[in-house]
Design a protein around this motif. Structure first.
Motif, PDB file in Angstrom:
ATOM      1  N   CYS B 121      36.786  24.994  43.893  1.00  0.00           N
ATOM      2  CA  CYS B 121      35.907  24.200  42.806  1.00  0.00           C
ATOM      3  C   CYS B 121      34.451  24.432  42.908  1.00  0.00           C
ATOM      4  O   CYS B 121      33.745  24.521  41.996  1.00  0.00           O
ATOM      5  CB  CYS B 121      36.277  22.708  43.242  1.00  0.00           C
ATOM      6  SG  CYS B 121      37.790  22.442  42.499  1.00  0.00           S
ATOM      7  N   ARG B 124      33.495  27.405  41.271  1.00  0.00           N
ATOM      8  CA  ARG B 124      33.837  27.322  39.905  1.00  0.00           C
ATOM      9  C   ARG B 124      32.738  26.879  39.303  1.00  0.00           C
ATOM     10  O   ARG B 124      32.201  27.291  38.071  1.00  0.00           O
ATOM     11  CB  ARG B 124      34.927  26.380  39.683  1.00  0.00           C
ATOM     12  CG  ARG B 124      35.427  26.312  37.876  1.00  0.00           C
ATOM     13  CD  ARG B 124      35.910  27.560  37.353  1.00  0.00           C
ATOM     14  NE  ARG B 124      35.925  27.564  36.091  1.00  0.00           N
ATOM     15  CZ  ARG B 124      34.711  27.739  35.306  1.00  0.00           C
ATOM     16  NH1 ARG B 124      33.764  27.823  35.749  1.00  0.00           N
ATOM     17  NH2 ARG B 124      34.806  27.530  33.839  1.00  0.00           N
ATOM     18  N   VAL B 125      31.794  25.977  39.959  1.00  0.00           N
ATOM     19  CA  VAL B 125      30.566  25.394  39.164  1.00  0.00           C
ATOM     20  C   VAL B 125      29.233  26.076  39.955  1.00  0.00           C
ATOM     21  O   VAL B 125      28.180  25.856  39.911  1.00  0.00           O
ATOM     22  CB  VAL B 125      30.351  23.982  39.662  1.00  0.00           C
ATOM     23  CG1 VAL B 125      31.473  23.326  38.843  1.00  0.00           C
ATOM     24  CG2 VAL B 125      30.302  23.672  41.304  1.00  0.00           C
ATOM     25  N   ILE B 153      36.395  17.136  39.795  1.00  0.00           N
ATOM     26  CA  ILE B 153      37.509  17.977  39.237  1.00  0.00           C
ATOM     27  C   ILE B 153      38.503  18.416  40.302  1.00  0.00           C
ATOM     28  O   ILE B 153      39.605  19.240  40.122  1.00  0.00           O
ATOM     29  CB  ILE B 153      36.998  19.273  38.568  1.00  0.00           C
ATOM     30  CG1 ILE B 153      36.285  20.414  39.366  1.00  0.00           C
ATOM     31  CG2 ILE B 153      36.448  18.670  37.371  1.00  0.00           C
ATOM     32  CD1 ILE B 153      36.243  21.685  38.679  1.00  0.00           C
ATOM     33  N   ASN B 156      42.024  18.030  40.263  1.00  0.00           N
ATOM     34  CA  ASN B 156      42.629  18.408  38.882  1.00  0.00           C
ATOM     35  C   ASN B 156      43.029  17.312  37.994  1.00  0.00           C
ATOM     36  O   ASN B 156      44.009  17.059  37.536  1.00  0.00           O
ATOM     37  CB  ASN B 156      43.921  19.229  39.145  1.00  0.00           C
ATOM     38  CG  ASN B 156      43.964  20.398  38.289  1.00  0.00           C
ATOM     39  OD1 ASN B 156      43.395  20.581  37.270  1.00  0.00           O
ATOM     40  ND2 ASN B 156      44.883  21.396  38.833  1.00  0.00           N
ATOM     41  N   GLU B 183      33.646  24.407  29.139  1.00  0.00           N
ATOM     42  CA  GLU B 183      34.484  25.598  29.853  1.00  0.00           C
ATOM     43  C   GLU B 183      35.700  24.821  30.517  1.00  0.00           C
ATOM     44  O   GLU B 183      36.737  25.019  30.213  1.00  0.00           O
ATOM     45  CB  GLU B 183      33.780  26.316  30.583  1.00  0.00           C
ATOM     46  CG  GLU B 183      32.818  27.696  29.924  1.00  0.00           C
ATOM     47  CD  GLU B 183      32.010  28.159  30.918  1.00  0.00           C
ATOM     48  OE1 GLU B 183      31.020  28.818  30.498  1.00  0.00           O
ATOM     49  OE2 GLU B 183      32.448  28.279  32.117  1.00  0.00           O
ATOM     50  N   ILE B 184      35.388  23.809  31.296  1.00  0.00           N
ATOM     51  CA  ILE B 184      36.199  23.260  32.399  1.00  0.00           C
ATOM     52  C   ILE B 184      37.187  22.308  31.597  1.00  0.00           C
ATOM     53  O   ILE B 184      38.521  22.595  31.774  1.00  0.00           O
ATOM     54  CB  ILE B 184      35.651  22.472  33.332  1.00  0.00           C
ATOM     55  CG1 ILE B 184      34.628  23.520  34.242  1.00  0.00           C
ATOM     56  CG2 ILE B 184      36.592  21.767  33.907  1.00  0.00           C
ATOM     57  CD1 ILE B 184      33.903  22.489  35.260  1.00  0.00           C
ATOM     58  N   THR B 185      36.741  21.660  30.613  1.00  0.00           N
ATOM     59  CA  THR B 185      37.572  20.843  29.719  1.00  0.00           C
ATOM     60  C   THR B 185      38.525  21.583  28.811  1.00  0.00           C
ATOM     61  O   THR B 185      39.643  21.276  28.861  1.00  0.00           O
ATOM     62  CB  THR B 185      36.666  20.149  28.788  1.00  0.00           C
ATOM     63  OG1 THR B 185      35.611  19.361  29.332  1.00  0.00           O
ATOM     64  CG2 THR B 185      37.363  19.245  27.622  1.00  0.00           C
ATOM     65  N   GLU B 187      39.651  24.978  29.655  1.00  0.00           N
ATOM     66  CA  GLU B 187      40.386  25.779  30.572  1.00  0.00           C
ATOM     67  C   GLU B 187      41.507  24.750  31.199  1.00  0.00           C
ATOM     68  O   GLU B 187      42.480  25.175  31.223  1.00  0.00           O
ATOM     69  CB  GLU B 187      39.312  25.834  31.812  1.00  0.00           C
ATOM     70  CG  GLU B 187      39.772  27.172  32.610  1.00  0.00           C
ATOM     71  CD  GLU B 187      38.837  27.593  33.650  1.00  0.00           C
ATOM     72  OE1 GLU B 187      37.559  27.705  33.080  1.00  0.00           O
ATOM     73  OE2 GLU B 187      39.006  27.573  34.872  1.00  0.00           O
TER      74      GLU B 187
END
Ligand SMILES: Nc1ncnc2c1ncn2[C@@H]1O[C@H](COP(=O)(O)OP(=O)(O)OP(=O)(O)O)[C@@H](O)[C@H]1O
Ligand SMILES: [Mg+2]
Lengths: 247, 254
Positions: B121, B124-125, B153, B156, B183-185, B187
């Motif tokens: 996580c 990822r950011v 997040i 999850n 993107e996360i939204t 993905e």
């Protein structure tokens, strides 16, 4: 004014109800408890020792001056000093000092967490902030304050002895033997009961003030000050009540 | 999908939300826009259940908030993540511990799996590994925001809430954060609800834009519509500056 006092008292008990929910994730609470012991307990040892040493010295000087009588053995001065320290100075003064140090720390920490939305962050996660943040602090205070007070007693006695020796106020051998004469263990129990009650007051009252903060940094400071006033007031009041009940 | 039906909320005599009906779509960035003080934060917190509403209901894929029992509420809470306006990182915990806290409470993963998840996580950011042990106060505002996103997040979640995630950041970092959330939204197919008053965000990631004025929804549409609609409320809000007005006129001509 009186109405507001009772409103506050009611809110305090509701808050306690929130705090004393059965914790669901004991391991996390335990972890947080260890952090609090470090933060609230260990960090206060030096302060308590310093204060107790000098407090003991002052008690001795005053007692020696008042009992300056050739017909009174120095062991009686020792008994008077011991009772003053064990019964009152160690538990009450140390607790008041801790109210200032530990209590204001609890209030400002929780207040900051409130105004920076850290409490909301916990609630979103489904964690009860009252219980998760406050229970470990209460446990840490209940465990560590009595230890600090015992330190305070011992160092107060040492301080009295040292002052008597250095200032030549007493015959040290006679004085020292006085520390062990007519000793009632019951007095120590009484002191520790007081300390437990004071520890509970310190942890919960300061947490209550911190938890209820609304606004910003200024309000956090105000809450911290108010909590110290409220704690001192409550401690002195309960000191009277408990002494009346137990002794 | 989150379905909000007629919610109202007032503080004393001040009516902040005056009956809002809206649907928030999964896999999309649902943007709430409006002036400062229009009630965006209160709206978000009401949907989340941090404020109890005076009337109306909030429905999470058929589950009505407030009608659930304790276990159902707990389960729903674990499907929510939130990024607060001021990041709201726990300042007594390190970055790693901040992100790991929800895992410690709510997952039965092994320690190794947890650390993997935390690392995933944070990476990822785009938080580098050497920052994991730092305290929140040692990070810049932009990095704190990213850690807050990572924390939101980590379990999850199905629903991600962001309260002005890019306020107080420079324009470049602001866009990076916006894009990251977008993107996360997509993905992870989350239902993302994001408060903002930044027009850049709207034009960049506004899959579904809702305009809030005086505690009411006065318009909703896609980001493309924001520039072309003739709806007075939007025109008033978006084209407040003269430059924007001229751009709009030029756009209309071409
Ligand atoms: N806890 C509260 N108690 C009383 N009034 C509140 C509370 N929270 C918000 N309000 C009021 O609700 C109104 C809307 O506030 P809100 O924070 O939702 O605005 P916002 O749209 O998020 O603004 P900003 O863009 O500045 O964050 C404000 O007038 C505020 O005074
Ligand atoms: Mg806001």
């Amino acid at each position: 004014m009186i109405y507001r006092f009772f409103e506050g008292l009611g809110a305090y008990f509701l808050f306690l109800g929130d705090v004393f929910r059965r914790p669901e994730h004991l391991r996390e609470y335990y972890r947080s408890f260890l952090r609090e012991v470090d933060l609230l307990g260990f960090s206060s040892i030096a302060l308590v020792c310093f204060i107790s040493l000098f407090m003991g010295a002052v008690v001795l000087i005053q007692t020696a001056m008042n009992l300056d009588n050739p017909f009174l053995a120095d062991s009686y001065i020792a008994i008077a000093v011991r009772e003053a320290i064990v019964l009152e100075f160690a538990p009450t003064i140390v607790s008041l000092i801790l109210a200032g140090k530990v209590g204001s720390n609890i209030a400002s920490t929780l207040g900051t967490m409130r105004v920076t939305e850290q409490m909301d962050a916990l609630r979103v996660m489904g964690i009860n902030p009252a219980s998760y943040l406050v229970l470990p602090k209460i446990a840490a205070c209940l465990l560590f304050n009595p230890i600090l007070v015992i330190f305070g007693m011992l160092l107060g006695l040492v301080g009295g002895y040292l002052a008597g020796d250095v200032l030549n106020l007493v015959n040290t051998e006679v004085y020292l033997s006085g520390y062990f004469m007519e000793f009632f263990p019951h007095y120590v129990t009484y002191s520790l009961i007081k300390t437990f009650v004071f520890a509970f007051i310190i942890a919960t009252v300061s947490a209550f003030f911190g938890y209820k903060v609304e606004g910003g940094a200024v309000e956090v400071g105000k809450a911290s000050t108010k909590s110290v006033v409220a704690m001192s007031f409550t401690i002195i009041l309960f000191n009277y009540i408990l002494t009346d009940m137990i002794l | 999908m989150i379905r909000v039906k007629g919610i109202t909320k007032s503080f004393g005599k001040e009516h902040v939300l005056r009956g809002i009906d809206v649907e928030l779509y999964p896999g999309k960035c649902n943007l709430i826009i409006g002036l400062s003080g229009s009630g965006k934060t209160v709206f978000l917190k009401s949907i989340l259940g941090l404020h109890t509403v005076d009337s109306g209901t909030v429905e999470y894929d058929g589950r009505i908030l407030g009608d659930l029992n304790k276990n159902e509420t707990k389960k729903l809470r674990q499907e929510m993540g939130m990024v607060f306006q001021g990041s709201a990182l726990f300042n007594s915990l390190s970055i790693e511990e901040n992100v790991g806290l929800p895992l410690n409470f709510f997952s039965s993963m092994t320690l190794e799996k947890k650390l993997d998840r935390i690392k995933f996580c944070l990476n990822r950011v785009r938080i580098p590994d050497d920052a994991f042990v730092k305290m929140p106060s040692e990070l810049s505002g932009g990095m704190q925001k990213r850690v807050a996103i990572a924390r939101a997040i980590v379990l999850n979640p199905k629903y991600l809430f962001c309260d002005e995630p890019n306020s107080g950041l420079d324009p470049e970092t602001a866009i990076v954060i916006d894009k990251l959330i977008h993107e996360i939204t997509h993905e992870f197919g989350m239902t993302t609800i994001l408060n903002t008053h930044d027009m850049n965000s709207v034009l960049e990631i506004g899959d579904h834009v809702i305009l809030l004025q005086d505690g009411k929804k006065t318009w909703e549409g896609k980001k493309e519509d924001v520039l072309t609609t003739d709806e007075k409320n939007v025109v008033d809000y978006v084209f407040r500056s003269n430059l924007f007005k001229q751009m709009r006129a030029a756009l209309a001509k071409s």
